[in-house]
Write a protein that holds these residues in place. Sequence first.
Motif, PDB file in Angstrom:
ATOM      1  N   ASP A 293       4.259 158.105   5.684  1.00 35.95           N
ATOM      2  CA  ASP A 293       2.854 157.840   5.978  1.00 35.95           C
ATOM      3  C   ASP A 293       1.926 158.681   5.095  1.00 35.95           C
ATOM      4  N   HIS A 324       2.342 153.501   2.149  1.00 32.27           N
ATOM      5  CA  HIS A 324       1.839 152.169   2.478  1.00 32.27           C
ATOM      6  C   HIS A 324       1.007 151.566   1.348  1.00 32.27           C
ATOM      7  N   ARG A 329      -9.277 157.390  -0.145  1.00 30.16           N
ATOM      8  CA  ARG A 329     -10.276 158.430   0.072  1.00 30.16           C
ATOM      9  C   ARG A 329      -9.594 159.683   0.577  1.00 30.16           C
ATOM     10  N   ASP A 331     -10.879 163.459   2.336  1.00 30.92           N
ATOM     11  CA  ASP A 331     -11.952 164.352   2.782  1.00 30.92           C
ATOM     12  C   ASP A 331     -11.425 165.782   2.817  1.00 30.92           C
ATOM     13  N   THR A 342     -16.399 164.306   1.401  1.00 29.32           N
ATOM     14  CA  THR A 342     -15.492 163.415   0.686  1.00 29.32           C
ATOM     15  C   THR A 342     -15.229 163.952  -0.710  1.00 29.32           C
ATOM     16  N   ARG A 373      -7.707 165.628   4.252  1.00 27.37           N
ATOM     17  CA  ARG A 373      -7.382 164.494   5.128  1.00 27.37           C
ATOM     18  C   ARG A 373      -7.405 163.218   4.288  1.00 27.37           C
ATOM     19  N   MET A 375      -6.855 159.102   3.421  1.00 25.59           N
ATOM     20  CA  MET A 375      -6.906 157.742   3.980  1.00 25.59           C
ATOM     21  C   MET A 375      -6.280 156.804   2.965  1.00 25.59           C
ATOM     22  N   THR A 378      -4.615 150.882   4.087  1.00 27.34           N
ATOM     23  CA  THR A 378      -4.495 150.211   5.379  1.00 27.34           C
ATOM     24  C   THR A 378      -5.528 150.743   6.377  1.00 27.34           C
ATOM     25  N   GLY A 379      -6.303 151.754   5.955  1.00 26.05           N
ATOM     26  CA  GLY A 379      -7.282 152.342   6.857  1.00 26.05           C
ATOM     27  C   GLY A 379      -6.720 153.486   7.683  1.00 26.05           C
ATOM     28  N   TYR A 380      -5.456 153.788   7.479  1.00 28.65           N
ATOM     29  CA  TYR A 380      -4.794 154.883   8.207  1.00 28.65           C
ATOM     30  C   TYR A 380      -5.410 156.215   7.780  1.00 28.65           C
ATOM     31  N   VAL A 381      -5.643 157.073   8.776  1.00 28.70           N
ATOM     32  CA  VAL A 381      -6.204 158.402   8.519  1.00 28.70           C
ATOM     33  C   VAL A 381      -5.135 159.439   8.849  1.00 28.70           C
ATOM     34  N   PRO A 383      -3.181 162.289  10.299  1.00 34.88           N
ATOM     35  CA  PRO A 383      -3.441 162.917  11.598  1.00 34.88           C
ATOM     36  C   PRO A 383      -3.385 164.439  11.538  1.00 34.88           C
ATOM     37  N   GLN A 387      -2.337 166.007  16.899  1.00 33.33           N
ATOM     38  CA  GLN A 387      -2.158 164.568  17.152  1.00 33.33           C
ATOM     39  C   GLN A 387      -0.686 164.180  16.997  1.00 33.33           C
ATOM     40  N   LEU A 388      -0.069 164.701  15.933  1.00 32.30           N
ATOM     41  CA  LEU A 388       1.337 164.378  15.690  1.00 32.30           C
ATOM     42  C   LEU A 388       2.223 164.924  16.798  1.00 32.30           C
TER      43      LEU A 388
ATOM     44  N   TRP B 251      -4.657 155.562  14.743  1.00 31.11           N
ATOM     45  CA  TRP B 251      -5.067 156.464  13.674  1.00 31.11           C
ATOM     46  C   TRP B 251      -5.723 155.740  12.508  1.00 31.11           C
ATOM     47  N   ARG B 252      -6.311 154.585  12.804  1.00 30.46           N
ATOM     48  CA  ARG B 252      -7.068 153.859  11.784  1.00 30.46           C
ATOM     49  C   ARG B 252      -8.539 153.936  12.106  1.00 30.46           C
TER      50      ARG B 252
END
Lengths: 420, 437
Positions: A293, A324, A329, A331, A342, A373, A375, A378-381, A383, A387-388, B251-252
């Motif tokens: 990821d 993926h 991007r 940050d 950014t 951080r 991205m 797929t828009g995944y940020v 974590p 969170q993990l 997480w999106r």
Amino acid sequence: MDEMFKPSRRAFLRGSAAVAAGSVAGGAAAQTPDPLITELQDWASYTGAGVDETPYGLPISYESHVIRRNVEWLTASPISSINFTPIHALEGTITPQGCAFERHHSGAIEMRKEDYRLMINGLVDRPLVFSYADIERFPRENHVYFCECAANTGMEWAGAQLNGVQFTHGMIHNMEYTGVPLRTLLAEAGADVNLDKWVYVEGADASSNGRSIPMEKALDDVLVAFKANGEALRMEHGYPVRLVVPGWEGNMWVKWLRRIEVVDRAVESREETSKYTDVYADGTARKWTWVMDAKSVITAPSPQMPIAHGPGPMVISGLAWSGHGQITRVDVSRDGGVTWETARLGKQGDTKALTRFYLDIQWDGAPMLLQSRAMDETGYVQPSKDQLRAERGENAVYHNNCIQTWYVNEKGVAENVEVS
Amino acid sequence: MSKSPNIFIPALGGTALVLGVAYGMSSRDYAANTIDGYKTRVAQVEAHASAAQEKAKSEAARADALETEIAEIQAAAAARPMDLTAAVPQSGAAYGLGRVALAEEIAAWDVDVLPDGRGLPEGQGDAFSGEEVFAEKCASCHGDFAEGVDNWPVLAGGFDTLADEDPVKTVGSYWPYLSTVWDYIHRSMPFGEAGTLTADETYAIVAYILYSNDLVEDDFVLSHENFAAFEMYNTKGFVVDDRPAQEYAQWRGEPCMEACKGEVEITMRSVFLVETPEVGTESVMNTGTLDGLPSFTAAGPSFIPVSTEAEPAHVVETAPEPAEEAAVEGDAALIAAGEKVFKKCKACHQVGASAKNRTGPHLNDLIGRTMGAVEGFKYSKVFAAAQADGRIWDEASLAEFLAKPKSYLKGTKMSFAGLKNEGDVKALTAYLKSVGE
């Protein structure tokens, strides 16, 4: 500086010279002339090394600390072990082969191209054997891809452990591969390529590391590679032929590739059951966690790369990647995740390859909590560690793509920390 | 943007010229028929000019259309990234490369075993005899009871620990398929002598590992016939990757950029200070506490610590090591050949300045050293006896040992089968002498 306003022409010239020097350096003007400039240096007088002195060059001796390093106590023997890419000291995105991390299960073997054989068997019309020369006769492609060990950052699940980005994030490299698409070889053998089929790939070394890859991936972007960064693969990276499985965990990138078997199910080999499966808090484990990821880390400043120049303009430099696809991007936070800015991408990221990012700042000399951080397309940020851990517990070992924090103190010294 | 006006100019100019000529001719009082002739001619020319004009107009319109079309194509091309790196064709074309694999070749390499037992050769082995094979070939790393030596894998026990703080993942507690055990041992073990186990030995070792996990009795016989029926303890402990549903969905999206947290505190400092470790040095544990570290808010750090250290820390750059003395005594080629032979020993033995005892003792200064005398290494009984007798490693004894370790020192833990080639023995001896110097 008062001297500058004295009427004599000589003093005036001296004064303006001082102003000019000061404005360029942005700090104190030189008090005494720099002997490196005013005195004739050996290198400016005597001749240097002739051509052919090193027919294959190594980095200059002053860079001899930029090397792969091992953490001895992590494994039982260096023959079945891993070392780490010095990513703290590298720039851009391409990893030179000579310092790209190594992971062996039974040591790196020396095999001549002439002794190389690749077999395709199983559910195929024609089981075939290729020589190395055969491989070079198929149409080939070039692609830059990152290769990350699934255990990269694996020590950090239970807390901040190893103090250096080389050790926390150095099980990764990024090279330009030249190779033949696996689908070409599968077609040559008349393989059954229905999507319920698998290919089992296996190495020629004593560990004969083998992994099962679903047919959909095998037909997509997997390469049978024989060159990296323009030259032959290094012994430690599978010379003469390795598999490249873009975006997926490094263990699947079988080195010294000797056999491709088309099978009707996953083989469930040692490396896809007892290892490279992720145990979660309740004791169940995820298997077939192939994709790496999106992830990023600041490589400088970092514990091995303190800020040595004091306050003023500086560059925060880091790496981002995603199994993926493209990084879109990154940050950066300087206050432990309260505020984000950014970052600038060194260049638009290639798919499944390292992307360099920069944040150009004026450091005021105050302590910082640096984070990055990523991205992806797929828009995944990427974590946070919390969170993990909330999802997976602390014993997953593999696939730790958490946001990393460096505490940089007022002197510019950086340390691996965890934050609330 | 049209080029039409330019296209019209030649046609109109031609008409004016013809009309001008006609006027000049009439003023010289030529015969009426001649004038009529000219009139006809003018009409013809005018008709011609008009036709030309029509043609030019239509050509101009056609040119306009083409230009629009080109502009559209160019715009479309600009919108797409230029890509001339067309992928290699998906399928089809047989290049006729390679040759057909022979049945014997496939049999030699295609040895993988599937969970349903496909791929297993015929054979059998029981736990009781497996214990002997295990003691000889596996115990030096995995321990007599499969409990694991040093950092080598533990193979037994650990049941119901997978949800604990420190899960113990063994063959018994974790491995989901028995086929994996058989397959891995048969093809990849023993470490440093892979591929030397017979099918029966493998069945026996696997049976013993099951026994050491209390999963079978010691008279249990494992064979290709009952293999597939054996169900492992943790077979149902695995789920296929469910990150897309469990994680990706949540997480999106657009991440927080400002005031994402109130105040941030450092909760843990790095445990091991291992930056640029030098060879042979141990990791340094971090004794630093959390005291004296600031917390962070959007306004910046809560305070700037007052440093007590005198100098800012710098990365210690390891000075380049001086080139090793080139003078190597003895036959350099022989030593080099010996170094290659030593690869067979490296899994267990180390040599050189930083050599440590591993599965086997370090081999520095081997020639001339008393057998079984390396401090801190736990020798087998036969080596302890040799040490008590004051037996010394010399070239002759080493050659004899290396040729057949287990017959020269019966009971040695060393699982190595021996060097068949006398030249290899000589080369290895020369190499070991060179590293001892």
